[in-house]
Design an enzyme around this catalytic site. Structure first.
Site, short mmCIF file in Angstrom:
data_model
loop_
_atom_site.label_atom_id
_atom_site.label_comp_id
_atom_site.label_asym_id
_atom_site.label_seq_id
_atom_site.Cartn_x
_atom_site.Cartn_y
_atom_site.Cartn_z
CG HIS A 14 -1.89 1.09 1.32
ND1 HIS A 14 -3.00 1.05 2.13
CD2 HIS A 14 -1.94 2.30 0.71
CE1 HIS A 14 -3.68 2.17 2.02
NE2 HIS A 14 -3.05 2.95 1.17
CG HIS A 16 -1.33 6.28 -2.38
ND1 HIS A 16 -2.49 6.09 -3.09
CD2 HIS A 16 -1.58 5.82 -1.12
CE1 HIS A 16 -3.40 5.56 -2.30
NE2 HIS A 16 -2.88 5.37 -1.09
CG HIS A 194 -7.66 3.52 0.00
ND1 HIS A 194 -7.01 3.00 -1.08
CD2 HIS A 194 -6.75 4.28 0.68
CE1 HIS A 194 -5.74 3.44 -1.07
NE2 HIS A 194 -5.56 4.21 -0.02
CD GLU A 197 -7.43 6.57 4.85
OE1 GLU A 197 -8.03 6.55 3.76
OE2 GLU A 197 -6.32 7.14 5.01
CG ASP A 275 -1.49 5.65 2.88
OD1 ASP A 275 -1.78 5.39 1.71
OD2 ASP A 275 -2.29 6.18 3.67
CG ASP A 276 0.02 8.95 0.75
OD1 ASP A 276 0.05 8.90 -0.48
OD2 ASP A 276 -0.98 8.59 1.42
N1 ADE Z 1 -4.57 8.81 -1.60
C1 ADE Z 1 -3.34 8.84 -1.12
N2 ADE Z 1 -3.30 8.42 0.15
C2 ADE Z 1 -4.58 8.10 0.48
C3 ADE Z 1 -5.20 7.62 1.65
N3 ADE Z 1 -4.52 7.34 2.76
N4 ADE Z 1 -6.53 7.44 1.63
C4 ADE Z 1 -7.22 7.72 0.52
N5 ADE Z 1 -6.71 8.18 -0.59
C5 ADE Z 1 -5.39 8.38 -0.62
ZN ZN Z 2 -3.68 4.84 0.71
#
Ligand code: ADE
Ligand code: ZN
Length: 330
Positions: A14, A16, A194, A197, A275-276
């Site tokens: 996971h 991005h 997703h 969350e 994630d990011d």
């Molecule tokens: N796009 C990038 N990170 C995300 C996240 N944690 N939840 C939803 N969309 C995303």
């Molecule tokens: Zn994500």
């Protein structure tokens, strides 16, 4: 434990690619492409990374992606992440990208995909890192728009393994994308989304029963429904959990209250991911280290989480076994 985490060969499921955009590269590309960004310097960018919710993050994340224009920009972005993979001993990664974030600005689909895949091929050749690509639909946009991008992806189908669903969760439930996921499955794509969350358990049930996903991204709110917990355990549906992200976006108040260890001990197929990472304060190893620091988690459990990531990956069973054998030796 830090050394042990480093030594383990790991998979990431996971991630991005637009969320790996470090401010230094963002500034460099903004200058090269003559695009203004609303910050004076790198420090000011980092200061802006104080999020109150998923949406407060997404606004900044999409603004940052505006400076990606040429194929080489997408290459550089991906290559920087792959260098982190090498550094952190990530041997397999399944990367999400958001084509609509770029095509809506007039950037051609092929520019995005070629830049990313050239970096992936180089990392395979030079570092032996294996990877797959997941094309995510933006759920704040319409299903019709998702169909357009699905159609555009067809000539590049051999480069994309799965489709996903990301962006603003609440108010954009799985049922909105039921038809396009059905079509993606018919085309042979694997499916992820997703769910859970920020959204409640109905979003997770929807991803399972309406979208028929192979994996749930996040899914941490599953513990609000006993039946769902039991179902996820029985079916071993993977959850790609992102601990630092959950704390940064206030889905969880502090790391010590994160439920990932509870879910692991309950027998769910949970995995750790970043994630990011450029926005949330760390890459994959930092996520593991943060868990170790705040939660009572053993070495064996860390190993189990790492093995889970391979089991939950889209690799074939021979490749999975090979990686698990490598882990067992650490
Ligand atoms: N796009 C990038 N990170 C995300 C996240 N944690 N939840 C939803 N969309 C995303
Ligand atoms: Zn994500």
């Amino acid at each position: 434990m830090k050394k042990y985490i480093q030594k383990l060969p790991k998979a990431e499921l996971h991630l991005h690619i637009e969320g790996t955009f470090e401010p230094e590269l963002m500034f460099k590309l903004a200058k090269k492409n003559n695009i203004s960004i609303p910050y004076k310097n790198v420090e000011e960018v980092r200061k802006a990374y104080n999020f109150t919710s998923l949406q407060s993050f997404l606004d900044i994340y999409y603004a940052g992606a505006n400076v990606l224009v040429e194929e080489e920009d997408f290459f550089d972005l991906t290559w920087e992440y792959l260098l982190r993979c090498k550094e952190q001993n990530i041997v397999h990664t399944e990367i999400m990208f958001d084509p609509q974030t770029h095509t809506s600005r007039g950037i051609k689909f092929e520019i995005v995909i070629n830049g990313i895949t050239k970096a992936l091929e180089k990392a395979k050749k030079e570092f032996g890192i294996t990877s797959f690509l997941i094309m995510s639909f933006l759920r704040h946009l319409s299903q019709e728009e998702a169909f357009v991008i699905l159609e555009e992806s067809i000539p590049f189908k051999e480069k994309i393994l799965a489709v996903g669903l990301d962006s603003s969760e609440i108010g954009n439930p799985p049922q909105k994308f039921q038809d396009v996921f059905k079509k993606a499955k018919e085309l042979g794509y694997k499916l992820v989304a997703h769910a859970g969350e920020e959204g409640d358990t109905s979003y997770i049930w929807g991803a399972i029963n309406l979208l028929h996903v192979d994996r749930i991204d996040h899914g941490i709110r599953c513990d609000e429904d006993e039946k769902l917990l039991e179902y996820l355990k029985q079916k071993q549906i993977p959850l790609t959990v992102c601990p630092l992200s959950n704390v940064k976006l206030k889905a969880v108040d502090t790391m010590s209250n994160h439920n990932i260890v509870k879910l692991l001990r309950a027998g769910l197929m949970v995995t750790v991911n970043s994630d990011d990472p450029s926005y949330f304060g760390g890459y994959l190893n930092d996520n593991f280290e943060s868990l170790v620091k705040s939660l009572d988690i053993s070495k064996e459990e860390v190993k189990k989480l790492v093995i889970n990531s391979f089991k939950a990956s889209f690799l074939n069973s021979v490749q999975i076994e090979k990686y698990i054998e490598m882990i067992k030796e650490v």
